[in-house]
Enzyme design. Structure first.
Site, PDB file in Angstrom:
ATOM      1  N   HIS A 139      17.057  67.392 -15.223  1.00 32.66           N
ATOM      2  CA  HIS A 139      18.487  67.457 -14.906  1.00 32.66           C
ATOM      3  C   HIS A 139      18.931  66.426 -13.859  1.00 32.66           C
ATOM      4  O   HIS A 139      19.685  66.750 -12.931  1.00 32.66           O
ATOM      5  CB  HIS A 139      18.863  68.861 -14.423  1.00 32.66           C
ATOM      6  CG  HIS A 139      18.738  69.930 -15.475  1.00 32.66           C
ATOM      7  ND1 HIS A 139      18.859  69.684 -16.828  1.00 32.66           N
ATOM      8  CD2 HIS A 139      18.503  71.272 -15.367  1.00 32.66           C
ATOM      9  CE1 HIS A 139      18.717  70.815 -17.494  1.00 32.66           C
ATOM     10  NE2 HIS A 139      18.492  71.798 -16.639  1.00 32.66           N
ATOM     11  N   HIS A 213      26.112  73.387 -17.769  1.00 37.58           N
ATOM     12  CA  HIS A 213      25.036  74.364 -17.573  1.00 37.58           C
ATOM     13  C   HIS A 213      25.529  75.758 -17.167  1.00 37.58           C
ATOM     14  O   HIS A 213      24.917  76.413 -16.312  1.00 37.58           O
ATOM     15  CB  HIS A 213      24.077  73.805 -16.521  1.00 37.58           C
ATOM     16  CG  HIS A 213      22.657  74.242 -16.680  1.00 37.58           C
ATOM     17  ND1 HIS A 213      22.232  75.501 -16.339  1.00 37.58           N
ATOM     18  CD2 HIS A 213      21.571  73.603 -17.149  1.00 37.58           C
ATOM     19  CE1 HIS A 213      20.939  75.597 -16.578  1.00 37.58           C
ATOM     20  NE2 HIS A 213      20.510  74.456 -17.070  1.00 37.58           N
ATOM     21  N   GLU A 344      23.397  74.636 -23.961  1.00 34.33           N
ATOM     22  CA  GLU A 344      23.636  73.303 -23.405  1.00 34.33           C
ATOM     23  C   GLU A 344      23.584  72.282 -24.531  1.00 34.33           C
ATOM     24  O   GLU A 344      22.512  71.985 -25.051  1.00 34.33           O
ATOM     25  CB  GLU A 344      22.559  72.969 -22.382  1.00 34.33           C
ATOM     26  CG  GLU A 344      22.338  74.009 -21.316  1.00 34.33           C
ATOM     27  CD  GLU A 344      20.957  73.860 -20.673  1.00 34.33           C
ATOM     28  OE1 GLU A 344      20.541  72.735 -20.383  1.00 34.33           O
ATOM     29  OE2 GLU A 344      20.286  74.878 -20.476  1.00 34.33           O
TER      30      GLU A 344
HETATM   31  C1  BGC Z   1      16.101  74.291 -18.675  1.00 35.59           C
HETATM   32  C2  BGC Z   1      15.115  75.198 -18.012  1.00 35.59           C
HETATM   33  C3  BGC Z   1      15.290  75.073 -16.530  1.00 35.59           C
HETATM   34  C4  BGC Z   1      16.709  75.464 -16.194  1.00 35.59           C
HETATM   35  C5  BGC Z   1      16.942  75.301 -14.726  1.00 35.59           C
HETATM   36  C6  BGC Z   1      17.464  74.707 -18.276  1.00 35.59           C
HETATM   37  O1  BGC Z   1      18.390  73.841 -18.815  1.00 35.59           O
HETATM   38  O2  BGC Z   1      15.949  74.298 -20.059  1.00 35.59           O
HETATM   39  O3  BGC Z   1      13.798  74.866 -18.365  1.00 35.59           O
HETATM   40  O4  BGC Z   1      14.379  75.843 -15.833  1.00 35.59           O
HETATM   41  O5  BGC Z   1      17.601  74.653 -16.890  1.00 35.59           O
HETATM   42  O6  BGC Z   1      17.850  76.205 -14.289  1.00 35.59           O
END
Ligand code: BGC
Length: 379
Positions: A139, A213, A344
């Site tokens: 991310h 998210h 997402e």
């Molecule tokens: C991911 C997870 C991650 C989370 C973090 C998600 O988008 O797929 O693996 O732990 O985000 O909050």
């Protein structure tokens, strides 16, 4: 005639942007009303952070802050017309700033999801990104787009209202090449859509994958696990991952696996058969760069329903596996494992290292442009 309409529309947009929005504003046309309110939410990096709340004619509202582009609240009426907040989040900015938010409601990037060991080669140059998830990059790194202050302008029309967020991610930020100018527009419409439009341009070749998210719980953010939600995903295939959640490179059929959401299934039905819960990218059917139906979730008790549309090739279905009660959210709620789920929309994880996956490269002169719609209703 068309030209005149466009002139009126752009004048209205300029007026609403220039007028700022301290206090309340309303736009009326017949029965339709959009409402906007702006309040100070705190300070980050010596910059003021505002919370914008937009309410539509049907009583649905969204609150967005210019820190991380975070959707802090999303109020959706249930079958009886009672509004409920369907996203997980915090009451105050200080908790978001404490850096323990698992990306609640945020814009994630520059590369949402994982890049193996934070490395990739582009035009024969190897880049090393920040690693923040074991050995991998997740991310956008240590200080991704979810933790920066965005420039913000609001707009309000009779049928829609929202914010235009902009951010310049500098060359080298978190290891990424290129100065990247990003614009994210959140729009709430009178059709109960929350539309997210992403745009970006770069001055050097780079890789990019933006998403949103929010953790949804259609029964209300504090109502417990999402096991009883019925979910349908428009995907015949999913992307298997290794133990560090990096794709193996295969695209496997969902048929005969707990990943099969081609017809409605309760999230809780087969979650126990998936190690830790769902955290997988689904390969959305019919990818051609145009908007199409991606998913439909419905919660039987409240009657609330959500549909997702996107032009992206994939969608990460994450069932809040890493929530463990240590995130104390709105109204003092301890968010436990599986209390929310994310849908997402995005490119596939680790695409920069997977030549067979659709490309995530953006070059100077090109424009990154993608949209996702979350629609809400009752049934
Ligand atoms: C991911 C997870 C991650 C989370 C973090 C998600 O988008 O797929 O693996 O732990 O985000 O909050």
């Amino acid at each position: 005639m068309k030209k005149r309409f466009l002139l009126i529309l752009s004048t209205a947009l300029i007026f609403s942007i220039m007028s700022g929005c301290s206090g309340n504003m309303k736009q009326k046309q017949g029965e339709e009303t959009m409402n906007m309110k702006r309040t100070l939410f705190g300070e980050a990096n010596s910059r003021q952070i505002y919370q914008y709340t937009f309410t539509n004619a049907g009583g649905m509202s969204v609150s967005i802050i210019n820190y991380g582009g975070i959707v802090t609240h999303l109020m959706v009426p249930d079958r009886e017309g009672n509004p409920g907040d369907v996203v997980l989040g915090y009451d105050s900015l200080s908790v978001y700033l404490e850096n323990n938010s698992p990306y609640f409601g945020a814009i994630t990037g520059r590369y949402a999801n994982r890049i193996a060991r934070g490395k990739f080669i582009l035009d024969d140059v190897e880049y090393q990104l920040a690693t923040n998830n074991g050995l991998n990059h997740l991310h956008g790194g240590i200080k991704g787009l979810d933790k920066v202050v965005w420039e913000v302008k609001d707009f309000i029309f009779p049928d829609s209202a929202g914010v235009i967020l902009t951010y310049l991610s500098k060359d080298g930020e978190e290891g990424y090449p290129g100065n990247l100018n990003i614009t994210v527009t959140y729009t709430l419409t009178n059709k109960n859509e929350l539309k997210i439009d992403y745009e970006a341009v770069t001055d050097k070749p780079t890789v990019l994958n933006l998403t949103h998210h929010s953790y949804f719980n259609l029964a209300g953010h504090s109502s417990g696990t999402v096991y009883n939600h019925q979910l349908l995903i428009n995907a015949d295939k999913y992307i298997p991952v290794d133990e560090t959640l990096i794709p193996t490179g295969e695209l496997l059929p969902v048929e005969g696996t707990p990943m099969d959401f081609r017809v409605f299934n309760a999230i809780g039905d087969r979650i126990g058969d998936v190690d830790g819960g769902y955290d997988h990218t689904f390969v959305l059917n019919g990818y051609d760069g145009k908007m199409r139906f991606a998913a439909h979730a419905k919660e039987p008790v409240s009657g609330r329903s959500m549909k997702v549309f996107t032009d992206q090739p994939g969608m990460q279905f994450y069932s809040g596996n890493f929530l463990d009660g240590t995130n104390i959210g709105k109204g003092n709620t301890a968010y436990q494992k599986h209390f929310g789920f994310c849908l997402e929309t995005q490119h596939f994880p680790d695409s920069p290292n997977q030549p067979a996956f659709p490309s995530t490269v953006l070059r100077p002169g090109e424009k990154y442009q993608t949209s996702t719609i979350y629609w809400f209703g009752v049934e």
